[in-house]
Design a protein around this motif. Structure first.
Motif, PDB file in Angstrom:
ATOM      1  N   PHE A 108       8.628 -10.796  35.701  1.00 41.31           N
ATOM      2  CA  PHE A 108       7.650 -11.882  35.745  1.00 41.31           C
ATOM      3  C   PHE A 108       7.898 -12.780  36.950  1.00 41.31           C
ATOM      4  N   LYS A 109       9.159 -12.997  37.267  1.00 40.42           N
ATOM      5  CA  LYS A 109       9.503 -13.811  38.428  1.00 40.42           C
ATOM      6  C   LYS A 109       8.970 -13.167  39.711  1.00 40.42           C
ATOM      7  N   GLY A 110       9.129 -11.851  39.824  1.00 38.19           N
ATOM      8  CA  GLY A 110       8.635 -11.149  41.011  1.00 38.19           C
ATOM      9  C   GLY A 110       7.124 -11.181  41.106  1.00 38.19           C
ATOM     10  N   VAL A 111       6.459 -11.016  39.959  1.00 44.96           N
ATOM     11  CA  VAL A 111       4.992 -11.059  39.948  1.00 44.96           C
ATOM     12  C   VAL A 111       4.494 -12.436  40.367  1.00 44.96           C
ATOM     13  N   LEU A 112       5.080 -13.486  39.796  1.00 43.62           N
ATOM     14  CA  LEU A 112       4.658 -14.848  40.154  1.00 43.62           C
ATOM     15  C   LEU A 112       4.916 -15.152  41.621  1.00 43.62           C
ATOM     16  N   ARG A 113       6.043 -14.675  42.129  1.00 43.80           N
ATOM     17  CA  ARG A 113       6.368 -14.913  43.535  1.00 43.80           C
ATOM     18  C   ARG A 113       5.288 -14.325  44.440  1.00 43.80           C
ATOM     19  N   ASN A 114       4.844 -13.131  44.130  1.00 47.79           N
ATOM     20  CA  ASN A 114       3.785 -12.501  44.921  1.00 47.79           C
ATOM     21  C   ASN A 114       2.460 -13.230  44.767  1.00 47.79           C
ATOM     22  N   ILE A 115       2.187 -13.716  43.559  1.00 43.88           N
ATOM     23  CA  ILE A 115       0.944 -14.459  43.331  1.00 43.88           C
ATOM     24  C   ILE A 115       0.935 -15.743  44.148  1.00 43.88           C
ATOM     25  N   VAL A 116       2.030 -16.474  44.107  1.00 42.89           N
ATOM     26  CA  VAL A 116       2.130 -17.727  44.859  1.00 42.89           C
ATOM     27  C   VAL A 116       2.044 -17.468  46.354  1.00 42.89           C
ATOM     28  N   ASP A 117       2.589 -16.345  46.799  1.00 42.37           N
ATOM     29  CA  ASP A 117       2.552 -16.004  48.226  1.00 42.37           C
ATOM     30  C   ASP A 117       1.188 -15.491  48.672  1.00 42.37           C
ATOM     31  N   GLY A 118       0.255 -15.362  47.736  1.00 47.03           N
ATOM     32  CA  GLY A 118      -1.112 -14.979  48.099  1.00 47.03           C
ATOM     33  C   GLY A 118      -1.355 -13.498  48.237  1.00 47.03           C
ATOM     34  N   GLU A 122      -4.585  -6.323  43.426  1.00 49.80           N
ATOM     35  CA  GLU A 122      -4.457  -4.863  43.392  1.00 49.80           C
ATOM     36  C   GLU A 122      -3.147  -4.402  44.007  1.00 49.80           C
ATOM     37  N   THR A 123      -2.736  -5.098  45.056  1.00 48.26           N
ATOM     38  CA  THR A 123      -1.463  -4.757  45.699  1.00 48.26           C
ATOM     39  C   THR A 123      -0.301  -5.055  44.764  1.00 48.26           C
ATOM     40  N   ILE A 124      -0.380  -6.196  44.093  1.00 48.22           N
ATOM     41  CA  ILE A 124       0.664  -6.557  43.120  1.00 48.22           C
ATOM     42  C   ILE A 124       0.728  -5.518  42.012  1.00 48.22           C
ATOM     43  N   ARG A 125      -0.431  -5.105  41.511  1.00 52.18           N
ATOM     44  CA  ARG A 125      -0.476  -4.103  40.444  1.00 52.18           C
ATOM     45  C   ARG A 125       0.168  -2.799  40.906  1.00 52.18           C
ATOM     46  N   ASP A 126      -0.178  -2.349  42.107  1.00 49.84           N
ATOM     47  CA  ASP A 126       0.374  -1.091  42.627  1.00 49.84           C
ATOM     48  C   ASP A 126       1.899  -1.168  42.754  1.00 49.84           C
ATOM     49  N   ILE A 127       2.388  -2.282  43.277  1.00 49.51           N
ATOM     50  CA  ILE A 127       3.838  -2.443  43.490  1.00 49.51           C
ATOM     51  C   ILE A 127       4.591  -2.387  42.166  1.00 49.51           C
ATOM     52  N   PHE A 128       4.153  -3.190  41.206  1.00 48.52           N
ATOM     53  CA  PHE A 128       4.937  -3.330  39.973  1.00 48.52           C
ATOM     54  C   PHE A 128       4.669  -2.217  38.967  1.00 48.52           C
ATOM     55  N   GLU A 129       3.493  -1.613  38.988  1.00 49.83           N
ATOM     56  CA  GLU A 129       3.269  -0.457  38.137  1.00 49.83           C
ATOM     57  C   GLU A 129       4.150   0.705  38.578  1.00 49.83           C
ATOM     58  N   THR A 130       4.292   0.852  39.897  1.00 52.37           N
ATOM     59  CA  THR A 130       5.183   1.896  40.418  1.00 52.37           C
ATOM     60  C   THR A 130       6.625   1.624  40.003  1.00 52.37           C
ATOM     61  N   GLU A 135      11.304   2.976  36.595  1.00 51.99           N
ATOM     62  CA  GLU A 135      12.329   2.577  35.628  1.00 51.99           C
ATOM     63  C   GLU A 135      12.186   3.354  34.321  1.00 51.99           C
ATOM     64  N   GLU A 136      10.939   3.590  33.909  1.00 57.68           N
ATOM     65  CA  GLU A 136      10.714   4.351  32.679  1.00 57.68           C
ATOM     66  C   GLU A 136      11.207   5.789  32.837  1.00 57.68           C
ATOM     67  N   GLN A 219       4.641  -3.803  30.977  1.00 56.43           N
ATOM     68  CA  GLN A 219       3.230  -3.718  31.356  1.00 56.43           C
ATOM     69  C   GLN A 219       2.491  -4.968  30.908  1.00 56.43           C
ATOM     70  N   MET A 220       2.872  -5.496  29.743  1.00 57.91           N
ATOM     71  CA  MET A 220       2.274  -6.723  29.230  1.00 57.91           C
ATOM     72  C   MET A 220       2.565  -7.901  30.161  1.00 57.91           C
ATOM     73  N   VAL A 221       3.804  -7.992  30.624  1.00 61.72           N
ATOM     74  CA  VAL A 221       4.197  -9.074  31.537  1.00 61.72           C
ATOM     75  C   VAL A 221       3.407  -8.984  32.846  1.00 61.72           C
ATOM     76  N   LEU A 222       3.292  -7.780  33.381  1.00 61.76           N
ATOM     77  CA  LEU A 222       2.531  -7.591  34.621  1.00 61.76           C
ATOM     78  C   LEU A 222       1.078  -7.985  34.422  1.00 61.76           C
ATOM     79  N   GLU A 223       0.491  -7.542  33.316  1.00 61.44           N
ATOM     80  CA  GLU A 223      -0.909  -7.861  33.046  1.00 61.44           C
ATOM     81  C   GLU A 223      -1.090  -9.364  32.899  1.00 61.44           C
ATOM     82  N   GLY A 224      -0.118 -10.023  32.250  1.00 63.16           N
ATOM     83  CA  GLY A 224      -0.192 -11.468  32.093  1.00 63.16           C
ATOM     84  C   GLY A 224      -0.178 -12.191  33.427  1.00 63.16           C
TER      85      GLY A 224
END
Length: 250
Positions: A108-118, A122-130, A135-136, A219-224
């Motif tokens: 969640f910290k990584g996702v928020l960091r990318n959101i704040v950085d603009g 879709e790019t955020i989704r691709d990065i973290f889904e991968t 990890e899975e 996946q829930m955290v990323l979607e959030g």
């Protein structure tokens, strides 16, 4: 403590031992050190050959989860995401920067960091889904060492049986050794089949389900995080995230 795992092992192995006693057998007849060494060492060796060092470490680490009660932080994560959504809705996405360092979940910290950085959604989704998928895959590879063990153990048990019979055939003139050799032969098969079907395969299956649950929460955290970026109403966002939870988690 996961009661289902412990109770399952107790019922499974206990039922076999009880059945043996009811048939007139003795506990001592199933206690064969030679057969135990053959099956255990052979199974471990086969698993080590078929798996990487990383998979072995991951599998051993995951095994603890099968015997521990699952403590999910999903509801806590949802509350944290909703709080961030309220801040973003009331102020702005940039106002979340001050909160990032107080977040424990690295995803969640990584996702928020990318959101704040603009960064684009879709790019955020691709990065973290991968990242989640990678990890899975690593955790599933770790869980697979237990199902592999379940596949190898019965065959190793047969090898132990054959070795016992070879020993018997080589000592046909010495009747005092016939009983011990035949005992090792049959007990090795019992060890291999019972360990595979009562321990290794069930353990591997349980760990796979736990890995899937962990990935679903990620996946829930990323979607959030992405819903925060989209400006969704916090109340609706909370409802959408609760859809990821099973009844026990709710």
């Amino acid at each position: 403590m996961d009661k289902a795992t412990w109770l399952g092992l107790l019922v499974g192995f206990g039922g076999i031992l009880l059945g043996n006693l009811l048939e007139g057998g003795h506990m001592s007849s199933l206690m064969q050190l030679t057969a135990f060494i053959i099956v255990l060492a052979g199974t471990i060796g086969a698993v080590m050959v078929s798996s990487s060092e990383k998979d072995l470490k991951t599998g051993l680490h995951l095994a603890k989860k099968a015997f521990q009660k699952e403590e999910s932080d999903a509801k806590k994560r949802i509350q944290e995401i909703v709080d961030c959504a309220r801040i973003a809705k009331k102020e702005s996405l940039l106002s979340l920067e001050a909160r990032i360092n107080r977040i424990d979940d690295p995803l969640f910290k990584g996702v928020l960091r990318n959101i704040v950085d603009g960064v684009e959604a879709e790019t955020i989704r691709d990065i973290f889904e991968t990242r989640i998928e990678t990890e899975e895959e690593e955790m599933l590879a770790g869980a697979k060492i237990w199902t592999d063990a379940g596949g190898f153990a019965p065959t190793i048990g047969i090898i132990g049986a054959v070795l016992g019979l070879i020993h018997v055939m080589g000592n046909l003139t010495d009747t005092s050794k016939l009983g011990a050799g035949i005992a090792v032969a049959f007990v090795a098969t019992v060890y291999g089949v019972s360990s595979a079907n009562l321990l290794f395969l069930p353990l591997g299956n349980k760990l796979k389900r736990k890995v899937q649950s962990i990935s679903r929460e990620k996946q829930m955290v990323l979607e959030g995080g992405l819903l925060i970026a989209s400006g969704m109403n916090p109340v609706v966002l909370e409802q959408k995230l609760f859809a990821f939870l099973n009844e026990e988690q709710k």
